[in-house]
Scaffold this motif. Structure first.
Motif, PDB file in Angstrom:
ATOM      1  N   ASP A 138       0.834  -1.464   0.085  1.00 20.76           N
ATOM      2  CA  ASP A 138      -0.183   0.007   0.115  1.00 20.76           C
ATOM      3  C   ASP A 138       0.748   1.413   0.006  1.00 20.76           C
ATOM      4  OD1 ASP A 138      -2.216  -1.578   0.135  1.00 20.76           O
ATOM      5  OD2 ASP A 138      -2.399  -1.708   2.338  1.00 20.76           O
ATOM      6  N   ILE A 139       0.145   2.547  -0.463  1.00 20.71           N
ATOM      7  CA  ILE A 139       0.818   3.563  -0.277  1.00 20.71           C
ATOM      8  C   ILE A 139       0.046   4.399   0.421  1.00 20.71           C
ATOM      9  CG2 ILE A 139       1.122   5.771  -1.554  1.00 20.71           C
ATOM     10  CD1 ILE A 139       2.063   4.307  -3.840  1.00 20.71           C
ATOM     11  N   VAL A 140       0.615   5.286   1.586  1.00 14.58           N
ATOM     12  CA  VAL A 140       0.082   6.246   2.424  1.00 14.58           C
ATOM     13  C   VAL A 140       0.728   7.750   2.035  1.00 14.58           C
ATOM     14  CG1 VAL A 140      -0.507   7.042   4.498  1.00 14.58           C
ATOM     15  CG2 VAL A 140      -0.343   4.578   4.063  1.00 14.58           C
ATOM     16  N   PHE A 141      -0.335   8.631   1.469  1.00 10.61           N
ATOM     17  CA  PHE A 141      -0.043  10.023   1.229  1.00 10.61           C
ATOM     18  C   PHE A 141      -0.139  10.682   2.612  1.00 10.61           C
ATOM     19  CE2 PHE A 141      -0.383   9.121  -3.172  1.00 10.61           C
ATOM     20  CZ  PHE A 141       0.381   9.954  -3.527  1.00 10.61           C
ATOM     21  N   CYS A 142       0.911  11.525   2.806  1.00 11.15           N
ATOM     22  CA  CYS A 142       0.824  12.437   4.019  1.00 11.15           C
ATOM     23  C   CYS A 142       1.059  13.709   3.691  1.00 11.15           C
ATOM     24  CB  CYS A 142       1.797  11.785   5.279  1.00 11.15           C
ATOM     25  SG  CYS A 142       1.641  10.228   5.983  1.00 11.15           S
ATOM     26  N   LEU A 143      -0.221  14.576   3.987  1.00  9.30           N
ATOM     27  CA  LEU A 143      -0.188  15.816   3.379  1.00  9.30           C
ATOM     28  C   LEU A 143      -0.226  16.709   4.793  1.00  9.30           C
ATOM     29  CD1 LEU A 143      -3.377  15.516   0.817  1.00  9.30           C
ATOM     30  CD2 LEU A 143      -0.879  14.438   0.769  1.00  9.30           C
ATOM     31  N   ILE A 144       0.902  17.152   5.063  1.00  7.96           N
ATOM     32  CA  ILE A 144       1.453  17.768   6.331  1.00  7.96           C
ATOM     33  C   ILE A 144       1.619  19.271   5.925  1.00  7.96           C
ATOM     34  CG2 ILE A 144       2.586  17.653   8.432  1.00  7.96           C
ATOM     35  CD1 ILE A 144       3.411  14.707   7.490  1.00  7.96           C
ATOM     36  N   THR A 145       0.989  19.979   6.490  1.00  5.84           N
ATOM     37  CA  THR A 145       1.102  21.745   6.205  1.00  5.84           C
ATOM     38  C   THR A 145       0.914  22.452   7.723  1.00  5.84           C
ATOM     39  OG1 THR A 145      -0.889  22.341   5.481  1.00  5.84           O
ATOM     40  CG2 THR A 145       0.764  21.754   4.001  1.00  5.84           C
ATOM     41  N   GLY A 146       1.588  23.696   7.526  1.00  4.90           N
ATOM     42  CA  GLY A 146       1.580  24.424   8.942  1.00  4.90           C
ATOM     43  C   GLY A 146       0.095  24.644   9.584  1.00  4.90           C
ATOM     44  N   GLY A 147       0.392  24.229  10.954  1.00  2.59           N
ATOM     45  CA  GLY A 147      -0.840  24.081  11.638  1.00  2.59           C
ATOM     46  C   GLY A 147      -1.256  22.886  11.915  1.00  2.59           C
ATOM     47  N   SER A 148      -0.555  21.795  11.450  1.00  4.29           N
ATOM     48  CA  SER A 148      -0.998  20.396  11.848  1.00  4.29           C
ATOM     49  C   SER A 148      -0.969  19.906  13.409  1.00  4.29           C
ATOM     50  CB  SER A 148      -0.013  19.619  10.931  1.00  4.29           C
ATOM     51  OG  SER A 148       1.221  19.671  11.116  1.00  4.29           O
ATOM     52  N   SER A 149      -0.039  20.530  13.686  1.00  2.00           N
ATOM     53  CA  SER A 149       0.094  20.167  15.552  1.00  2.00           C
ATOM     54  C   SER A 149      -1.114  20.724  16.239  1.00  2.00           C
ATOM     55  CB  SER A 149       1.335  21.041  16.042  1.00  2.00           C
ATOM     56  OG  SER A 149       2.764  21.016  15.371  1.00  2.00           O
ATOM     57  N   ALA A 150      -1.656  21.671  15.782  1.00  2.00           N
ATOM     58  CA  ALA A 150      -2.861  21.787  16.509  1.00  2.00           C
ATOM     59  C   ALA A 150      -4.492  21.328  15.828  1.00  2.00           C
ATOM     60  CB  ALA A 150      -3.222  23.437  16.531  1.00  2.00           C
ATOM     61  N   LEU A 151      -4.300  21.032  14.541  1.00  2.00           N
ATOM     62  CA  LEU A 151      -5.292  20.393  14.013  1.00  2.00           C
ATOM     63  C   LEU A 151      -5.408  19.004  14.147  1.00  2.00           C
ATOM     64  CD1 LEU A 151      -5.117  22.684  10.766  1.00  2.00           C
ATOM     65  CD2 LEU A 151      -6.983  22.773  12.562  1.00  2.00           C
ATOM     66  N   CYS A 152      -4.276  18.390  14.563  1.00  2.00           N
ATOM     67  CA  CYS A 152      -4.404  16.815  14.559  1.00  2.00           C
ATOM     68  C   CYS A 152      -3.589  16.548  15.900  1.00  2.00           C
ATOM     69  CB  CYS A 152      -3.983  16.349  13.212  1.00  2.00           C
ATOM     70  SG  CYS A 152      -4.353  14.418  13.205  1.00  2.00           S
ATOM     71  N   PRO A 153      -4.024  16.758  16.854  1.00  2.00           N
ATOM     72  CA  PRO A 153      -3.030  16.612  17.998  1.00  2.00           C
ATOM     73  C   PRO A 153      -3.322  15.145  19.041  1.00  2.00           C
ATOM     74  CG  PRO A 153      -4.932  17.985  18.680  1.00  2.00           C
ATOM     75  CD  PRO A 153      -5.226  17.581  17.451  1.00  2.00           C
ATOM     76  N   CYS A 154      -2.336  14.597  19.321  1.00  2.00           N
ATOM     77  CA  CYS A 154      -2.546  13.486  20.416  1.00  2.00           C
ATOM     78  C   CYS A 154      -1.348  13.162  21.189  1.00  2.00           C
ATOM     79  CB  CYS A 154      -2.902  12.216  19.548  1.00  2.00           C
ATOM     80  SG  CYS A 154      -3.047  10.769  20.449  1.00  2.00           S
ATOM     81  N   PRO A 155      -1.852  13.482  22.703  1.00  2.00           N
ATOM     82  CA  PRO A 155      -0.750  13.374  23.477  1.00  2.00           C
ATOM     83  C   PRO A 155      -0.071  12.106  23.805  1.00  2.00           C
ATOM     84  CG  PRO A 155      -2.626  13.609  24.574  1.00  2.00           C
ATOM     85  CD  PRO A 155      -3.024  13.973  23.370  1.00  2.00           C
ATOM     86  N   VAL A 156       1.006  11.946  24.272  1.00  2.00           N
ATOM     87  CA  VAL A 156       1.542  10.711  24.533  1.00  2.00           C
ATOM     88  C   VAL A 156       0.884  10.039  25.851  1.00  2.00           C
ATOM     89  CG1 VAL A 156       3.931  11.112  23.446  1.00  2.00           C
ATOM     90  CG2 VAL A 156       3.487  11.907  25.723  1.00  2.00           C
ATOM     91  N   ASP A 157       1.180   8.996  25.788  1.00  2.00           N
ATOM     92  CA  ASP A 157       0.471   8.232  27.186  1.00  2.00           C
ATOM     93  C   ASP A 157       1.251   8.973  28.523  1.00  2.00           C
ATOM     94  OD1 ASP A 157      -0.891   6.485  25.735  1.00  2.00           O
ATOM     95  OD2 ASP A 157       0.547   4.863  25.852  1.00  2.00           O
ATOM     96  N   GLY A 158       0.204   9.039  29.252  1.00  2.00           N
ATOM     97  CA  GLY A 158       0.646   9.826  30.596  1.00  2.00           C
ATOM     98  C   GLY A 158       0.508  11.335  30.790  1.00  2.00           C
ATOM     99  N   ILE A 159       0.111  11.975  29.401  1.00  2.00           N
ATOM    100  CA  ILE A 159      -0.180  13.508  29.649  1.00  2.00           C
ATOM    101  C   ILE A 159      -1.702  13.821  29.211  1.00  2.00           C
ATOM    102  CG2 ILE A 159       0.258  15.679  28.131  1.00  2.00           C
ATOM    103  CD1 ILE A 159       3.105  14.858  28.201  1.00  2.00           C
TER     104      ILE A 159
END
Length: 451
Positions: A138-159
């Motif tokens: 399979d191919i996975v396209f990752c379309l990552i542009t400015g603002g991705s940190s806020a728009l697609c967040p998920c904290p590590v375990d424990g936070i």
């Protein structure tokens, strides 16, 4: 036309210079359109997919997935869907509020920016689900542009997610630059710092990005899937540098204070099927502006494409050069246009209640310094159409700005100290309205027209 209030902006002050500035901006924004750039660099020839200099035999591919997030991600996704059509098995992207448009094969969801919310967290979980479906064919396209940190967040375990939001808010008002901010974010995120790659492999990863990072470093722009050169200790040092270490939640401080190999982000993906292509570079915005200036018969001077200081000081610095040019013809002879790009910052004291953004502060600071010069115009805007937390892209100022502000009872210097420039610039008619969305997201653009 990207600028919605052109008539208002050119109805007062040095109108000739203001019109020139807006013409330059419109041209430059068209040249950094991610949709057009993607259609130009991603091509399907039979069963061969060309992405920049890379080629992929789709005859050997079972599924194509698309995931992504960012303020310039939708136009890339739209182009990819038009190119690949029904070959796309499934996809999801996160965009900022009011950017959502329907696509046939890729789900589009809105989330909050610059401080994340639960909607973005839900998108991130769906990204993980898709990533973990992908297999070796399979191919996975990752379309990552400015603002991705806020728009697609998920904290590590424990936070807790609520604590991650607090850190986001502290960082964006600290005066730290975007690379320092992301150094911290990477180590608190379950998707950034290359962590998504471990969920996608052994599938092929193709990153497509629009650069909003000074210097156009591909790894900083695509940090969901690329190896991370920073460490947990680097994140700690950033927080201490900006006096945030004692302000962050206990869960974050505890997590960062107890480093271990398991907590570190991936450092090497050598030999993996990981490909990255930058469809638009941030420097292109400045170069396009210079091209338009030359077409107008004026002389452009590209001072820097890496402005990255306190916005108020950047405004004063730019104004000091403009005054020197006007008064002495040194170091440039007028008429001319000074051009700069980058991403300036604003350090906001705890408890400050003002409303503004980095570009608006730069413009207001310049206006204060240029109040006696009637044929100098400064125009500065965030290329994505939103400056800081405001719905405005930036501001267009000249000597009339200070006069009008003063007549209406504003102390320009005080508004800068209080980080409350938006109300003043609204009253002077100098805020740039781009509808909170230009369809792109590279760096900021600063123009200074001197006649």
């Amino acid at each position: 036309m990207k600028i919605r209030n052109r008539e208002e902006l050119t109805s007062h002050g040095y109108r000739q210079g203001r019109k020139l500035a807006l013409d330059i901006i419109e041209y430059a924004l068209e040249k950094v359109d991610p949709y057009r750039a993607t259609k130009a660099s991603v091509r399907l020839c039979g069963r061969t997919l060309m992405v920049g200099d890379y080629s992929f035999d789709l005859g050997k591919v079972e599924n194509i997935y698309v995931v992504g997030a960012g303020k310039a991600t939708f136009p890339i996704a739209r182009a990819i869907e038009e190119i690949l059509g029904e070959r796309i098995t499934e996809g999801i992207i996160a965009v900022k509020d009011n950017q959502k448009r329907p696509l046939k094969r890729i789900t589009v969801e809105e989330a909050s920016h610059p401080v994340p919310d639960e909607r973005g967290l839900q998108v991130c979980r769906k990204v993980f689900e898709i990533a973990e479906k992908a297999g070796s064919k399979d191919i996975v396209f990752c379309l990552i542009t400015g603002g991705s940190s806020a728009l697609c967040p998920c904290p590590v375990d424990g936070i807790p997610f609520s604590d991650k939001k607090i850190v986001h808010r502290l960082l964006v008002t600290s005066g730290a630059d975007i690379m320092e901010i992301n150094t911290v974010r990477r180590h608190l995120s379950a998707i950034k710092g290359g962590r998504l790659t471990s969920r996608i492999l052994p599938a092929t990863i193709i990153n497509l990005t629009v650069s909003d990072v000074i210097g156009d470093d591909i790894d900083w722009n695509t940090d969901w899937t690329t190896a991370d050169p920073t460490t947990l200790e680097d994140a700690v040092q950033v927080l201490k540098k900006y006096h945030l270490w004692e302000k962050i939640p206990d869960s974050v401080r505890t997590y960062l204070s107890e480093p271990s190999p398991e907590k570190e982000t991936p450092k090497d993906f050598t030999g993996k099927l990981l490909y990255s292509h930058m469809v638009v570079k941030s420097r292109t915005l400045c170069e396009a502006a210079a091209e338009k200036v030359r077409d107008m018969g004026l002389t452009p001077y590209l001072l820097s494409s890496s402005f990255g200081c306190e916005s108020r000081e950047a405004g004063r610095f730019l104004a000091s050069i403009a005054r020197e040019v006007k008064l002495t013809g040194n170091p440039f002879r007028p008429p001319c246009v000074l051009i700069a790009g980058g991403e300036n910052v604003v350090a906001v004291d705890a408890g400050a209640q003002g409303f503004g953004g980095p570009n608006q502060e730069l413009a207001a600071s310049a206006a204060l310094e240029l109040k006696d010069f009637d044929t100098i115009v400064v125009c500065t805007m965030d290329s994505d159409g939103t400056d800081g937390p405001t719905p405005f892209a930036g501001a267009l100022v000249d000597s009339s700005t200070w006069r009008t502000a003063t007549e209406k009872g504003f102390d320009v210097f005080r508004t800068l100290i209080d980080h409350n420039v938006t109300p003043m610039l609204k009253e002077t008619g100098d805020l740039i309205d781009a509808g909170a969305d230009t369809g792109t997201n590279v760096n900021d653009l600063v123009l200074c027209i001197i006649h």
